[in-house]
Design an enzyme around this catalytic site. Structure first.
Site, PDB file in Angstrom:
ATOM      1  N   CYS A  21     -15.347  -2.153  15.188  1.00  0.00           N
ATOM      2  CA  CYS A  21     -14.559  -1.911  13.991  1.00  0.00           C
ATOM      3  C   CYS A  21     -13.508  -3.247  13.983  1.00  0.00           C
ATOM      4  O   CYS A  21     -13.099  -3.558  12.874  1.00  0.00           O
ATOM      5  CB  CYS A  21     -13.798  -0.736  14.107  1.00  0.00           C
ATOM      6  SG  CYS A  21     -12.880  -0.123  15.591  1.00  0.00           S
ATOM      7  N   HIS A  30      -9.959   3.682  16.200  1.00  0.00           N
ATOM      8  CA  HIS A  30     -10.450   2.637  15.177  1.00  0.00           C
ATOM      9  C   HIS A  30      -9.600   1.909  14.414  1.00  0.00           C
ATOM     10  O   HIS A  30      -8.509   2.070  14.154  1.00  0.00           O
ATOM     11  CB  HIS A  30     -11.207   3.746  13.944  1.00  0.00           C
ATOM     12  CG  HIS A  30     -11.720   3.231  12.788  1.00  0.00           C
ATOM     13  ND1 HIS A  30     -12.798   2.510  13.136  1.00  0.00           N
ATOM     14  CD2 HIS A  30     -11.453   3.183  11.470  1.00  0.00           C
ATOM     15  CE1 HIS A  30     -13.473   2.157  11.699  1.00  0.00           C
ATOM     16  NE2 HIS A  30     -12.484   2.477  10.985  1.00  0.00           N
TER      17      HIS A  30
END
Length: 183
Positions: free
Chosen positions: A19, A131
């Site tokens: 990510c 994330h």
């Protein structure tokens, strides 16, 4: 926003735990500006430069201090080094002040974008992790460029961006302002 307007916005989708890689490319709006090899090299350099190196264990080959060799999962140190390498600076936003303290009205060339780091549950909730994703103003419109989204999501105005960021803060997320450095 009409579909034809969305074509000008570059958006990478999530793969494994890369990510941060996707968030950086989405921030700069450029495919392959950052690659696994480039981020791995940054992470390795950070490890070599660390004056407090931990002793080697058999797991050290896989679980590095700043990333996981197989899945990615890069940390904040890799983010900062990658952005500084492109002439940007990072300001860790003081969550006590909320999103209303962020200067969204400044010159568009001052605040490049916003990197966010949130808690994320994966694989049916059996994996808890973090994330990375990006918010960026493009042609005067703010977009959520989260690699977990199927496509970029535009915000209707700055107030909607602030409300979104306050929800991120309330959920325990971290906000990092990416600034264009002045020469």
């Amino acid at each position: 926003m009409a579909a034809e307007d969305m074509t000008q916005v570059y958006h990478e989708r999530q793969r494994l735990q890369y990510c941060l890689l996707h968030a950086l490319n989405n921030l700069f709006q450029e495919k392959d500006l950052f690659t696994r090899a480039k981020l791995n090299a940054i992470a390795e350099k950070l490890s070599l430069d660390d004056p407090n190196k931990e002793t080697w264990t058999p797991l050290s080959a896989l679980f590095k201090p700043h990333h996981n060799v197989i899945t990615g999962n890069y940390d904040i140190n890799v983010l900062i080094a990658a952005l500084e390498g492109k002439g940007k600076s990072v300001i860790w936003h003081d969550r006590r002040n909320g999103a209303s303290s962020i200067d969204f009205d400044g010159a568009e060339d001052t605040l490049m974008g916003i990197m966010l780091n949130i808690s994320a549950r994966r694989f049916g909730g059996i994996w808890n992790g973090r994330h990375w994703f990006t918010l960026r103003r493009i042609c005067g419109v703010w977009y959520n460029l989260d690699s977990d989204l199927k496509s970029p999501q535009s915000f209707k105005d700055v107030e909607e961006v602030k409300t979104f960021l306050d929800c991120i803060i309330d959920g325990g997320g971290e906000i990092f302002l990416v600034m264009n450095c002045k020469e």
